[in-house]
Design an enzyme around this catalytic site. Sequence first.
Site, PDB file in Angstrom:
ATOM      1  N   ALA A 123      -3.653   1.492  13.713  1.00  0.00           N
ATOM      2  CA  ALA A 123      -4.831   1.370  12.862  1.00  0.00           C
ATOM      3  C   ALA A 123      -5.935   0.533  13.506  1.00  0.00           C
ATOM      4  O   ALA A 123      -6.995   0.393  12.933  1.00  0.00           O
ATOM      5  CB  ALA A 123      -4.439   0.789  11.511  1.00  0.00           C
ATOM      6  N   THR A 150       4.007   1.447  -0.858  1.00  0.00           N
ATOM      7  CA  THR A 150       4.764   1.431  -2.107  1.00  0.00           C
ATOM      8  C   THR A 150       3.903   1.969  -3.255  1.00  0.00           C
ATOM      9  O   THR A 150       4.366   2.765  -4.085  1.00  0.00           O
ATOM     10  CB  THR A 150       5.231  -0.012  -2.393  1.00  0.00           C
ATOM     11  OG1 THR A 150       5.950  -0.471  -1.254  1.00  0.00           O
ATOM     12  CG2 THR A 150       6.119  -0.081  -3.613  1.00  0.00           C
ATOM     13  N   TRP A 187       7.293  -0.948  -8.322  1.00  0.00           N
ATOM     14  CA  TRP A 187       8.354  -1.548  -7.508  1.00  0.00           C
ATOM     15  C   TRP A 187       9.632  -1.718  -8.336  1.00  0.00           C
ATOM     16  O   TRP A 187      10.714  -1.382  -7.880  1.00  0.00           O
ATOM     17  CB  TRP A 187       7.891  -2.902  -6.950  1.00  0.00           C
ATOM     18  CG  TRP A 187       8.842  -3.469  -5.940  1.00  0.00           C
ATOM     19  CD1 TRP A 187       8.878  -3.211  -4.605  1.00  0.00           C
ATOM     20  CD2 TRP A 187       9.924  -4.370  -6.194  1.00  0.00           C
ATOM     21  NE1 TRP A 187       9.915  -3.897  -4.007  1.00  0.00           N
ATOM     22  CE2 TRP A 187      10.569  -4.612  -4.956  1.00  0.00           C
ATOM     23  CE3 TRP A 187      10.419  -4.997  -7.352  1.00  0.00           C
ATOM     24  CZ2 TRP A 187      11.678  -5.449  -4.838  1.00  0.00           C
ATOM     25  CZ3 TRP A 187      11.528  -5.829  -7.227  1.00  0.00           C
ATOM     26  CH2 TRP A 187      12.147  -6.051  -5.984  1.00  0.00           C
ATOM     27  N   PHE A 241      -4.078  -0.959   7.297  1.00  0.00           N
ATOM     28  CA  PHE A 241      -4.749  -2.251   7.104  1.00  0.00           C
ATOM     29  C   PHE A 241      -5.542  -2.302   5.791  1.00  0.00           C
ATOM     30  O   PHE A 241      -5.252  -1.576   4.852  1.00  0.00           O
ATOM     31  CB  PHE A 241      -5.650  -2.570   8.299  1.00  0.00           C
ATOM     32  CG  PHE A 241      -4.925  -2.747   9.614  1.00  0.00           C
ATOM     33  CD1 PHE A 241      -3.612  -3.194   9.667  1.00  0.00           C
ATOM     34  CD2 PHE A 241      -5.568  -2.480  10.820  1.00  0.00           C
ATOM     35  CE1 PHE A 241      -2.948  -3.375  10.890  1.00  0.00           C
ATOM     36  CE2 PHE A 241      -4.915  -2.662  12.038  1.00  0.00           C
ATOM     37  CZ  PHE A 241      -3.619  -3.099  12.063  1.00  0.00           C
ATOM     38  N   LYS A 257       0.830  -1.203   0.000  1.00  0.00           N
ATOM     39  CA  LYS A 257       0.000   0.000   0.000  1.00  0.00           C
ATOM     40  C   LYS A 257       0.868   1.257   0.000  1.00  0.00           C
ATOM     41  O   LYS A 257       0.637   2.174  -0.787  1.00  0.00           O
ATOM     42  CB  LYS A 257      -0.868  -0.025   1.259  1.00  0.00           C
ATOM     43  CG  LYS A 257      -2.216   0.572   1.115  1.00  0.00           C
ATOM     44  CD  LYS A 257      -3.086   0.132   2.305  1.00  0.00           C
ATOM     45  CE  LYS A 257      -2.274   0.154   3.576  1.00  0.00           C
ATOM     46  NZ  LYS A 257      -2.816  -0.623   4.677  1.00  0.00           N
ATOM     47  N   LYS A 278      12.544  -7.752  10.566  1.00  0.00           N
ATOM     48  CA  LYS A 278      13.311  -6.966   9.613  1.00  0.00           C
ATOM     49  C   LYS A 278      12.378  -6.271   8.625  1.00  0.00           C
ATOM     50  O   LYS A 278      11.393  -6.851   8.179  1.00  0.00           O
ATOM     51  CB  LYS A 278      14.254  -7.906   8.862  1.00  0.00           C
ATOM     52  CG  LYS A 278      15.358  -7.210   8.125  1.00  0.00           C
ATOM     53  CD  LYS A 278      16.395  -8.222   7.651  1.00  0.00           C
ATOM     54  CE  LYS A 278      17.173  -7.639   6.484  1.00  0.00           C
ATOM     55  NZ  LYS A 278      18.315  -8.474   6.140  1.00  0.00           N
ATOM     56  N   ARG A 290       2.239   7.852   6.599  1.00  0.00           N
ATOM     57  CA  ARG A 290       2.374   7.767   8.057  1.00  0.00           C
ATOM     58  C   ARG A 290       3.836   7.563   8.435  1.00  0.00           C
ATOM     59  O   ARG A 290       4.603   6.951   7.693  1.00  0.00           O
ATOM     60  CB  ARG A 290       1.548   6.592   8.582  1.00  0.00           C
ATOM     61  CG  ARG A 290       0.059   6.810   8.420  1.00  0.00           C
ATOM     62  CD  ARG A 290      -0.693   5.524   8.653  1.00  0.00           C
ATOM     63  NE  ARG A 290      -0.335   4.532   7.656  1.00  0.00           N
ATOM     64  CZ  ARG A 290      -0.567   3.238   7.764  1.00  0.00           C
ATOM     65  NH1 ARG A 290      -1.149   2.755   8.840  1.00  0.00           N
ATOM     66  NH2 ARG A 290      -0.218   2.408   6.797  1.00  0.00           N
ATOM     67  N   PHE A 295       3.971  -8.528  -9.100  1.00  0.00           N
ATOM     68  CA  PHE A 295       5.180  -9.234  -8.695  1.00  0.00           C
ATOM     69  C   PHE A 295       5.714  -9.971  -9.916  1.00  0.00           C
ATOM     70  O   PHE A 295       4.961 -10.291 -10.845  1.00  0.00           O
ATOM     71  CB  PHE A 295       4.870 -10.228  -7.563  1.00  0.00           C
ATOM     72  CG  PHE A 295       4.831  -9.596  -6.204  1.00  0.00           C
ATOM     73  CD1 PHE A 295       3.888  -8.617  -5.910  1.00  0.00           C
ATOM     74  CD2 PHE A 295       5.733  -9.955  -5.207  1.00  0.00           C
ATOM     75  CE1 PHE A 295       3.835  -8.011  -4.663  1.00  0.00           C
ATOM     76  CE2 PHE A 295       5.694  -9.357  -3.956  1.00  0.00           C
ATOM     77  CZ  PHE A 295       4.746  -8.395  -3.689  1.00  0.00           C
TER      78      PHE A 295
END
Lengths: 557, 557
Positions: A274, A74, A410, A302, A72, A106, A95, A382
């Site tokens: 959230a 990204t 991306w 979320f 989201k 990580k 945010r 992806f």
Amino acid sequence: MPKSDIEIAREANVKPITEIGAKLDMPADALMQYGPSKAKVSFEYLESLKSKSDGKLILVTAISPTPAGEGKTTTTVGLGDGLNRIGKKAMICLREPSLGPCFGMKGGAAGGGYAQVVPMEDINLHFTGDFHAITSAHNLLSALIDNHIYWGNELGIDERRVSWRRVLDMNDRALRDTVTSLGGVANGFPRQTGFDITVASEVMAIFCLADGLEDLQKRLGDIVVAYTRERKPIYCRDLKAEGPMTVLLKDALMPNFVQTLENNPAFIHGGPFANIAHGCNSVSATKSALKLADYVVTEAGFGADLGAEKFFDIKCRKAGLKPEAVVIVATVRALKMHGGVAKDALGDENVDAVKKGLENLGRHIANIAKFGVPAVVGINRFIKDSEAELAAIQAFTQTLGVDAVVCEHWGKGSEGTEELANKVVGLIDSGKADFKPLYDDALPLYDKINTVAQQIYGAEEAVADKKVRDQLKQWEDAGYGHLPVCMAKTQYSFSTDPNLRGAPSGHKVPVREVRLSAGAGFIVAICGEIMTMPGLPRVPAANSIHLDEAGLIQGLF
Amino acid sequence: MPKSDIEIAREANVKPITEIGAKLDMPADALMQYGPSKAKVSFEYLESLKSKSDGKLILVTAISPTPAGEGKTTTTVGLGDGLNRIGKKAMICLREPSLGPCFGMKGGAAGGGYAQVVPMEDINLHFTGDFHAITSAHNLLSALIDNHIYWGNELGIDERRVSWRRVLDMNDRALRDTVTSLGGVANGFPRQTGFDITVASEVMAIFCLADGLEDLQKRLGDIVVAYTRERKPIYCRDLKAEGPMTVLLKDALMPNFVQTLENNPAFIHGGPFANIAHGCNSVSATKSALKLADYVVTEAGFGADLGAEKFFDIKCRKAGLKPEAVVIVATVRALKMHGGVAKDALGDENVDAVKKGLENLGRHIANIAKFGVPAVVGINRFIKDSEAELAAIQAFTQTLGVDAVVCEHWGKGSEGTEELANKVVGLIDSGKADFKPLYDDALPLYDKINTVAQQIYGAEEAVADKKVRDQLKQWEDAGYGHLPVCMAKTQYSFSTDPNLRGAPSGHKVPVREVRLSAGAGFIVAICGEIMTMPGLPRVPAANSIHLDEAGLIQGLF
């Protein structure tokens, strides 16, 4: 092997933040710099923009999250860059990430791949210190409560009914449940209490909803911190704490200005939980961005059932914002999980599973329509996604009268969101937007909860004990009936069972507990387990975080 | 009515911090700005100065403090301005104020009158976030300890022997003594622990003694956090915490650069507790200042028996610093209190009381001589001081071969310290300085404590239970015998009785407890009550702190 986020971020051509400001006609002295590439924008300057007309507000939300990841943030970054690419004056509002979780799992929270905000290391660590200021303000109030009791308790605070806890921006399960003031007379009266993570603080929620310092101070004063034996509420202002808390927060309330990898402007400001809060960036940043840019892209926490609903019913309602388009982010991988595929099989093509999972996306699309805002689906592509899988999504959304656009930000940055950007501009230009919240202020509190449960979660109804209903009645009698409700529910399902993927319906939504956030201005309805202080995993990310010989951070992202 | 500190500060002609840097030939890109008038100096730039020769180091210390106030920080600022006034390239190095106490007793810690550092509001609030970073780093280690125990306790930590507590930069007595990890299996193993104020953290002491990031990380790793049932020490590095802690502290370790009201350069960096730690500003700031300026004026906490002794025996010893002059600050009012006058009678001339109180000053003068550094007394003049009172001080110090100079920096700025500045330069030019610490590294630990007690406190001897002596022996066997001792004693008296003013002698110094600060590199000897978490008063300053209509902070100073 593709480059890691941090490698990409380090190769970025980061420009002086004043140059980014100049793109929006911000004079250099409007920027209070924190190093060369971060700044806060001064209130004086923002005040001077008040008479300007507002840009168009775009919300990025998502299907119900799965461990597969949706992207989201990204996509928010990618869309902002895409809008700039097609010649629009656009900026994004994100945010601020919480520090504590960085040392657990990580991963950063500043976008990914070629759709990131920088300086990402700073943003993920102390940034401009906003969360530290919120921690200080929150804990000052805590200290003043115990200090008041210690020196005679003139207000008659019932030590068993102090609802205000303490906070730290740290994942520390040992602090969830504590006894304080042990050790004898000099240390006060022992009582059981605990710590939440800073993002779960009502101060954080207030910070994100406040429209200026005066409003901030008023809202802080309104916080209910405890009750007397007679159940009379004790407010923050009874302890005269709202003044010093506002002083602690005065710099923090200025929006933080940074840039994307493509040198486009971004505000990153505020980050309330959230679940027990509304999970959107600050009103002050969003409103400022609308004065500075023609298009403002923001995100909510979320999936759309929680994030978008609260964005509309809490943030937009309270701040008078009128969003004009929504992007619902979906991924083939996540849809496959909603369709029943296990995480380790997500790499295999499975058009049937995608089709099955689409019921989740479909519900979210229908929900967004209830707020009167037109939507487009952004498919965050992806590498392993097949054409057939992508086509299945597009065919499905067409049946609902909504376009689905494949995005490749991306891997490609703004080149990968050009189509999405054009589609969003088209949606806005269509003039279809006619935003309205889901329910009226005047609706009784329990009916508000029930409305969200039925209309958004597809539930048969919300259910609650008499105790909960009585509590809501009491608050209505006390003048809080006009407040919106902030639903605290698992983000993984439309139901309260996190394992129920897809689009369950006809279920019950049990409301276990309700809490009053009188300062933030909402009633929290808790449906299920709510964790307000996370723990660290067996092998925390902290174990491998260090500075290498070149002074570069390793292991954080 | 004279102007308040904050009024004077607000009228200051504050220059862009890059202009102040230019006075020291600092290029603008060496400064990481935090707004227009604060900056951190980059490590790269400081590294480039390594081959330059060092300036002259001057310590400002004081007589034993009284409620009358002495003005050590104010004199440090005044002397720095005075040195600049007489044409010297000089800068000052101060400690950062702690945030917590600001909400207790009214009053800032950035000098006073016309001898202040600015922006004083920022300096007294979050400043550049150093203390927040230290709080985060400290509490990350705390979380990692409990997390390790939670996930199986492979290291065999004895939960009863965890010495590492948590910290907050807040006056909060309720946190002194707590039980954590209540609430069942998911929250860990309940144990009794507590919170200290951030300045009391060993991380703060380490931060102030570290010579660069690598040294910082090594020292953090050396912290002893707990013991096993077999009394084997558990180190911070056993939990792999020193890496992420260093990452959290990497920006903080850069010295903070600001200016005085007279636009002279100042570092304000680090602020360890002056009782359980060494109470001096950071080695990194002091060493950097010595490369940038010809004269560097710095301060140490409390009176000279504590502050100067630790400055010499801990900071200078460890950092290889060679101070060349000492200014001992005294006031007529404080000397009168040492001479037995009550606080409400300090306004009346009382030469006899001054003379009686001078025994306190005399002891400090004699003590400083033991370190081989020449001294001058700076009399911080108050309006009501009479000529006869001032003359009495000067006559007395002459008998000890030391000059006493009347200073009026509070009311006049550098004009009021011109004579002191000339005197200090003269002392340095005399070449008399031959600094040596009070005791050798090789002296047994208990003998070090005894040496300080006898040589500095005028005591007959230090006394301690066998348990304390055995503990010291154990540490000697474990390889810690070479460490200096950090005395934790009341600052109000040479004895351990805070009511014993003047210059008591022949008393015993009872050592109640000893603590190992293996990372900071000293043994703390606790003589009397040590408060590591202050409380708030009945009517805390917080009650009247607020932003006024103009957005200005009221009630903080």
